[in-house]
Motif scaffolding. Structure first.
Motif, PDB file in Angstrom:
ATOM      1  N   ALA A  47      20.537  38.155 -34.523  1.00 38.26           N
ATOM      2  CA  ALA A  47      20.848  37.055 -35.438  1.00 38.26           C
ATOM      3  C   ALA A  47      19.674  36.085 -35.537  1.00 38.26           C
ATOM      4  O   ALA A  47      19.357  35.591 -36.623  1.00 38.26           O
ATOM      5  CB  ALA A  47      22.103  36.319 -34.970  1.00 38.26           C
ATOM      6  N   TRP A  51      17.735  35.230 -38.948  1.00 39.34           N
ATOM      7  CA  TRP A  51      17.639  33.842 -39.417  1.00 39.34           C
ATOM      8  C   TRP A  51      16.181  33.417 -39.536  1.00 39.34           C
ATOM      9  O   TRP A  51      15.810  32.698 -40.456  1.00 39.34           O
ATOM     10  CB  TRP A  51      18.417  32.924 -38.488  1.00 39.34           C
ATOM     11  CG  TRP A  51      18.475  31.511 -38.957  1.00 39.34           C
ATOM     12  CD1 TRP A  51      17.987  30.420 -38.319  1.00 39.34           C
ATOM     13  CD2 TRP A  51      19.037  31.024 -40.185  1.00 39.34           C
ATOM     14  NE1 TRP A  51      18.219  29.293 -39.064  1.00 39.34           N
ATOM     15  CE2 TRP A  51      18.862  29.638 -40.211  1.00 39.34           C
ATOM     16  CE3 TRP A  51      19.675  31.645 -41.258  1.00 39.34           C
ATOM     17  CZ2 TRP A  51      19.293  28.847 -41.270  1.00 39.34           C
ATOM     18  CZ3 TRP A  51      20.104  30.854 -42.309  1.00 39.34           C
ATOM     19  CH2 TRP A  51      19.916  29.475 -42.317  1.00 39.34           C
ATOM     20  N   TYR A  71      23.193  36.154 -48.057  1.00 37.08           N
ATOM     21  CA  TYR A  71      24.348  36.252 -47.179  1.00 37.08           C
ATOM     22  C   TYR A  71      24.021  36.818 -45.810  1.00 37.08           C
ATOM     23  O   TYR A  71      24.658  36.480 -44.836  1.00 37.08           O
ATOM     24  CB  TYR A  71      25.461  37.048 -47.849  1.00 37.08           C
ATOM     25  CG  TYR A  71      25.994  36.327 -49.050  1.00 37.08           C
ATOM     26  CD1 TYR A  71      26.608  35.086 -48.906  1.00 37.08           C
ATOM     27  CD2 TYR A  71      25.840  36.837 -50.317  1.00 37.08           C
ATOM     28  CE1 TYR A  71      27.068  34.395 -49.994  1.00 37.08           C
ATOM     29  CE2 TYR A  71      26.309  36.155 -51.420  1.00 37.08           C
ATOM     30  CZ  TYR A  71      26.917  34.941 -51.254  1.00 37.08           C
ATOM     31  OH  TYR A  71      27.374  34.248 -52.326  1.00 37.08           O
ATOM     32  N   PHE A  72      23.021  37.700 -45.722  1.00 40.71           N
ATOM     33  CA  PHE A  72      22.667  38.232 -44.406  1.00 40.71           C
ATOM     34  C   PHE A  72      22.175  37.108 -43.510  1.00 40.71           C
ATOM     35  O   PHE A  72      22.537  37.025 -42.348  1.00 40.71           O
ATOM     36  CB  PHE A  72      21.616  39.333 -44.526  1.00 40.71           C
ATOM     37  CG  PHE A  72      22.129  40.552 -45.225  1.00 40.71           C
ATOM     38  CD1 PHE A  72      23.195  41.259 -44.703  1.00 40.71           C
ATOM     39  CD2 PHE A  72      21.559  40.980 -46.405  1.00 40.71           C
ATOM     40  CE1 PHE A  72      23.687  42.378 -45.333  1.00 40.71           C
ATOM     41  CE2 PHE A  72      22.045  42.102 -47.043  1.00 40.71           C
ATOM     42  CZ  PHE A  72      23.099  42.799 -46.515  1.00 40.71           C
ATOM     43  N   HIS A  74      22.969  33.970 -43.868  1.00 41.19           N
ATOM     44  CA  HIS A  74      24.112  33.097 -43.615  1.00 41.19           C
ATOM     45  C   HIS A  74      24.975  33.639 -42.482  1.00 41.19           C
ATOM     46  O   HIS A  74      25.435  32.879 -41.626  1.00 41.19           O
ATOM     47  CB  HIS A  74      24.958  32.952 -44.873  1.00 41.19           C
ATOM     48  CG  HIS A  74      24.310  32.100 -45.917  1.00 41.19           C
ATOM     49  ND1 HIS A  74      24.856  31.949 -47.164  1.00 41.19           N
ATOM     50  CD2 HIS A  74      23.178  31.355 -45.918  1.00 41.19           C
ATOM     51  CE1 HIS A  74      24.096  31.152 -47.879  1.00 41.19           C
ATOM     52  NE2 HIS A  74      23.066  30.785 -47.136  1.00 41.19           N
ATOM     53  N   ASP A  75      25.198  34.945 -42.479  1.00 39.08           N
ATOM     54  CA  ASP A  75      25.998  35.539 -41.410  1.00 39.08           C
ATOM     55  C   ASP A  75      25.296  35.397 -40.065  1.00 39.08           C
ATOM     56  O   ASP A  75      25.934  35.118 -39.051  1.00 39.08           O
ATOM     57  CB  ASP A  75      26.276  37.014 -41.697  1.00 39.08           C
ATOM     58  CG  ASP A  75      27.210  37.195 -42.889  1.00 39.08           C
ATOM     59  OD1 ASP A  75      27.904  36.225 -43.247  1.00 39.08           O
ATOM     60  OD2 ASP A  75      27.234  38.303 -43.443  1.00 39.08           O
ATOM     61  N   SER A  78      25.682  31.899 -38.859  1.00 41.21           N
ATOM     62  CA  SER A  78      27.047  31.699 -38.369  1.00 41.21           C
ATOM     63  C   SER A  78      27.214  32.270 -36.958  1.00 41.21           C
ATOM     64  O   SER A  78      27.881  31.667 -36.113  1.00 41.21           O
ATOM     65  CB  SER A  78      28.056  32.345 -39.309  1.00 41.21           C
ATOM     66  OG  SER A  78      28.003  31.729 -40.567  1.00 41.21           O
ATOM     67  N   GLU A  79      26.611  33.425 -36.706  1.00 44.70           N
ATOM     68  CA  GLU A  79      26.663  34.015 -35.363  1.00 44.70           C
ATOM     69  C   GLU A  79      25.953  33.114 -34.360  1.00 44.70           C
ATOM     70  O   GLU A  79      26.429  32.923 -33.242  1.00 44.70           O
ATOM     71  CB  GLU A  79      26.022  35.403 -35.354  1.00 44.70           C
ATOM     72  CG  GLU A  79      26.836  36.455 -36.046  1.00 44.70           C
ATOM     73  CD  GLU A  79      28.146  36.735 -35.351  1.00 44.70           C
ATOM     74  OE1 GLU A  79      28.246  36.556 -34.115  1.00 44.70           O
ATOM     75  OE2 GLU A  79      29.098  37.133 -36.032  1.00 44.70           O
ATOM     76  N   ARG A 124      25.516  27.347 -45.879  1.00 49.49           N
ATOM     77  CA  ARG A 124      26.173  28.031 -46.994  1.00 49.49           C
ATOM     78  C   ARG A 124      26.219  27.131 -48.248  1.00 49.49           C
ATOM     79  O   ARG A 124      26.538  27.598 -49.327  1.00 49.49           O
ATOM     80  CB  ARG A 124      27.587  28.442 -46.612  1.00 49.49           C
ATOM     81  CG  ARG A 124      27.597  29.510 -45.547  1.00 49.49           C
ATOM     82  CD  ARG A 124      28.976  30.068 -45.338  1.00 49.49           C
ATOM     83  NE  ARG A 124      29.028  30.989 -44.233  1.00 49.49           N
ATOM     84  CZ  ARG A 124      28.725  32.280 -44.323  1.00 49.49           C
ATOM     85  NH1 ARG A 124      28.342  32.795 -45.456  1.00 49.49           N
ATOM     86  NH2 ARG A 124      28.804  33.043 -43.258  1.00 49.49           N
TER      87      ARG A 124
END
Length: 130
Positions: A47, A51, A71-72, A74-75, A78-79, A124
C-alpha cells in the motif's frame, strides 16, 4: 547433503526481514505490521508503494483516458489509514511519518473534487488538476 554454515543462515534470515516498500522503520514497526497482516489488513508495504507511486505521478501519467481514475491509490491510502488506526500510538506515529510527505505531494498535485461526497476521506475528495 552438506550442511550450511551458521553465517549463511543468518544472512538469509536478515534478507527475509526486509520488507520492500518500507523506506525506514524500526523492528517493532515491521513486527507490528506483520501481525496486522496476519489479522487481515492488506500488505502495508504494498500500500505504501502504491500510494508513493500515486503521489509522485504527474497528472499526465494518471490515466490515459483522462478520467482521473485514481482508485488504486485511494484504496492503498485507505489501507494505510486503517493500519495507522490499528497500530499502537508510537508505531502509528512512525508509519505516519512515512505517509505524511506523500500526502503533502498528493495534496499539492490535486484539486478539490466538487462532486465528491463530503463524508468521504480527504484523499477521495481530491481529483487530478488538469
Amino acid at each position: 547433503m552438506p550442511r550450511r554454515r551458521p553465517h549463511e543462515l543468518r544472512v538469509r534470515r536478515s534478507d527475509a526481514k526486509k520488507e520492500p516498500g518500507l523506506p525506514r522503520g524500526s523492528a517493532r514497526l515491521v513486527s507490528a505490521l506483520a501481525r496486522l497482516e496476519r489479522n487481515g489488513i492488506a500488505s502495508v508495504a504494498a500500500a505504501l508503494r502504491t500510494w508513493r507511486a500515486e503521489a509522485q505521478s504527474r497528472v499526465d501519467d494518471r490515466c490515459p483516458c483522462g478520467c482521473n481514475d485514481m482508485y488504486f491509490g485511494h484504496d492503498a491510502r485507505s489501507e494505510l489509514e486503517s493500519a495507522m488506526r490499528a497500530l499502537p500510538p508510537r508505531l502509528a506515529r512512525e508509519l505516519r511519518s512515512m505517509v505524511v510527505p506523500l500526502d503533502e505531494l498528493y495534496w499539492a498535485s490535486t484539486v478539490p473534487d466538487p462532486f465528491a461526497s463530503p463524508s468521504a476521506s480527504w484523499w477521495r475528495r481530491r481529483m487530478a488538476s488538469s
